[in-house]
Design a protein around this motif. Sequence first.
Motif, PDB file in Angstrom:
ATOM      1  N   GLU A  61       0.866  -1.120   0.139  1.00 49.97           N
ATOM      2  CA  GLU A  61      -0.067  -0.018   0.148  1.00 49.97           C
ATOM      3  C   GLU A  61       0.845   1.289  -0.167  1.00 49.97           C
ATOM      4  O   GLU A  61       0.744   1.973  -0.685  1.00 49.97           O
ATOM      5  CB  GLU A  61      -0.958  -0.109   1.305  1.00 49.97           C
ATOM      6  CG  GLU A  61      -2.190  -1.080   0.843  1.00 49.97           C
ATOM      7  CD  GLU A  61      -2.877  -1.000  -0.074  1.00 49.97           C
ATOM      8  OE1 GLU A  61      -3.522   0.120  -0.241  1.00 49.97           O
ATOM      9  OE2 GLU A  61      -3.058  -2.017  -0.835  1.00 49.97           O
ATOM     10  N   GLY A  66      -5.553   1.171   2.684  1.00 50.91           N
ATOM     11  CA  GLY A  66      -4.591   1.970   2.116  1.00 50.91           C
ATOM     12  C   GLY A  66      -3.769   2.236   3.305  1.00 50.91           C
ATOM     13  O   GLY A  66      -2.969   1.275   3.912  1.00 50.91           O
ATOM     14  N   ASN A 101       1.025   3.965  -3.240  1.00 51.72           N
ATOM     15  CA  ASN A 101       0.731   5.469  -2.872  1.00 51.72           C
ATOM     16  C   ASN A 101       2.023   6.154  -3.296  1.00 51.72           C
ATOM     17  O   ASN A 101       1.664   7.375  -4.110  1.00 51.72           O
ATOM     18  CB  ASN A 101       0.325   5.885  -1.280  1.00 51.72           C
ATOM     19  CG  ASN A 101      -0.983   5.257  -0.874  1.00 51.72           C
ATOM     20  OD1 ASN A 101      -1.685   4.948  -1.683  1.00 51.72           O
ATOM     21  ND2 ASN A 101      -1.156   5.245   0.354  1.00 51.72           N
ATOM     22  N   HIS A 146      -6.931  -0.263  -6.420  1.00 52.00           N
ATOM     23  CA  HIS A 146      -6.847   0.159  -5.096  1.00 52.00           C
ATOM     24  C   HIS A 146      -7.750  -0.909  -4.247  1.00 52.00           C
ATOM     25  O   HIS A 146      -8.324  -0.707  -3.278  1.00 52.00           O
ATOM     26  CB  HIS A 146      -7.481   1.499  -4.568  1.00 52.00           C
ATOM     27  CG  HIS A 146      -6.430   2.624  -5.144  1.00 52.00           C
ATOM     28  ND1 HIS A 146      -6.108   3.750  -4.399  1.00 52.00           N
ATOM     29  CD2 HIS A 146      -5.818   2.826  -6.236  1.00 52.00           C
ATOM     30  CE1 HIS A 146      -5.238   4.461  -5.223  1.00 52.00           C
ATOM     31  NE2 HIS A 146      -5.232   3.862  -6.332  1.00 52.00           N
TER      32      HIS A 146
HETATM   33 MG    MG Z   1      -3.486   3.634  -1.676  1.00 51.86          MG
END
Ligand code: MG
Length: 579
Positions: free
Chosen positions: A34, A128, A38, A269
């Motif tokens: 995650e 996330g 990102n 995601h």
């Molecule tokens: Mg993310």
Amino acid sequence: TDHVEQLEFQAETHQLLELMIHSVYSNKDTFLRELISNASDALDKLRLESFRDKDLEVDTSDLRIELEVDRDSRVLTVRDNGIGMSRAEVVDLIGTLAKSGTAELRKQLLETKPDQAAEELIGQFGIGFYSTFMVADKVALTTRKAGETTGTRWESAAGSSTYTIEELDEAPQGTTVTLHLKPADEDDHLFDYTQEWKLREIVKKYSDFIAWPVRMDVTRTIMEGEGEEKTEKEITETQTLNSQKALWTRPKSEVSDEEYKEFYKHVSHAWDDPLEIIPMKAEGTFEYQALLFIPSHAPFDLFNREHKRGVQLYVRRVFIMDNCEELMPEYLRFVKGVVDAQDLSLNVSREILQQDRQIRAIRKRLVRKVLSTVKDMQGAASSEDGDKSKYDTFWQEFGRVLKEGLLNDQDNRETILGVSSFASTNSEEQLTTLAEYVERMQDGQNAIYYLTGESRQQIENSPHMEALRAKGLEVLILTDPVDEMWVGAVPEFDGKPFQSIAKGEVDLETEDEKKASEQLREQQEKEFADVLTWLRETLDEDVKEVRLTNRLTTSPACIVGDMYDFTPMLERMYRASGQ
Ligand code: MG
Ligand code: ADP
């Protein structure tokens, strides 16, 4: 500055965090996936921004993701020199986690299966950034947005209902996430994230395809010298842990299912596996590569106006935009993935895309490919040893959306009708395709009968059903709001018109029966003349006409719509939308 502010998490966010910290979500390794995902997004955005905004002063010569471990203090750092976040963005994006729908789903899951609630939530929604709290007691994030001078520091401890925000006079551009890892589990060194091999393994497994280098300083012991003179020496070198190969550029045969699945999780995601993986490649006039996915769950906001379409556009490996609406029609908005076009300009804008012939051609091919994939799933479902559950899952999750295409995509209407399934009076449990319905049609039956309504039960109890039931005629039971729309727009399937049993005259009789019933009708008209006159006078204001019918077997009367009238349900829908 020593200005530190303490802020409360949204209640919903806090509850989710609590659930997650105490969950036994088995795959803790995913926190790193995650963070890298990102960081990769942030690098994509920076590169794009630097194309678009020539005045933005940023160095894009060495965009990268770095991992750093301090084993003694058990601190793991993930750093990127991407777009960064403003203070407001940190509060907005990091302080809130509750996506629309999480609240209801959480409540529902806690009621129905409290033990697996966290697991299911994570699986369906993903968490996330917050997945870091599965492995860390304390998480800090320092960031500076490209083009801004001051930075922001965010910090929170696992289980806390608050976080702190602090303005920083100086911070490197990009984002640094610092994890204070939980004490190592003595029995389980497999989850020790200060181990170099562990990090290397995770990156390889989950993030190998990330386009940016994921680097780590690695210390090795080497032997120097010869014979007696031999000495040990430690050297540190920076290694890139991922191969950086864009997955969609690699031949299908060389990519494993696992790799495709991990890539899906990155682009969409998502935390669960896709239902279908669709690699595509076209050469010739319009050269492009695409890698599309059909998810296994419909997102909660699928019917929300703001729902974004899920296909990313790349041009020659360079990320151009998320949610490229020009590549996917609205009724396929659940499809995720990437399209990499060869001959577009990197400066391509939405306005240009809307006009672009190449984009239109690509879109056409993507749509056909997705529909043929659904068709294949359906084919597999009906073959002996095929995977029935896949098509069923697809239809359950996305059927309602796909049917919107019957209205909006004339070119593919036949195909969409073909892959659609409907509830019908033929079976309580099993859906039917139109082809199967036609197969079962009675001699002399020339229309596909249907009735729209709010529920199966309401439809089954409708007086309109009686005559058809008496004749053993099958009726499609249409209960999705979209059904109201398409049945009005689609004239026929396989030469058979769709006929609402609630509208106009439904012709259910053979020639002989007709003659007999005409005689009967004449006789009855006389018999009931008084009643009919009285009804016509009494209901004059409310109805167009009162007539005798042979449609009903047990109910005394029913209201019938004109051929072109709105159905009661459609009327309600229009009223609800203020029209
Ligand atoms: Mg993310
Ligand atoms: P998601 O990635 O699904 O949006 P996350 O919880 O992983 O959810 O991240 C929330 C948001 O925070 C991201 O959409 C992004 O806008 C922002 N963000 C997270 N990490 C970074 C980063 N390293 N650089 C810039 N923005 C970030």
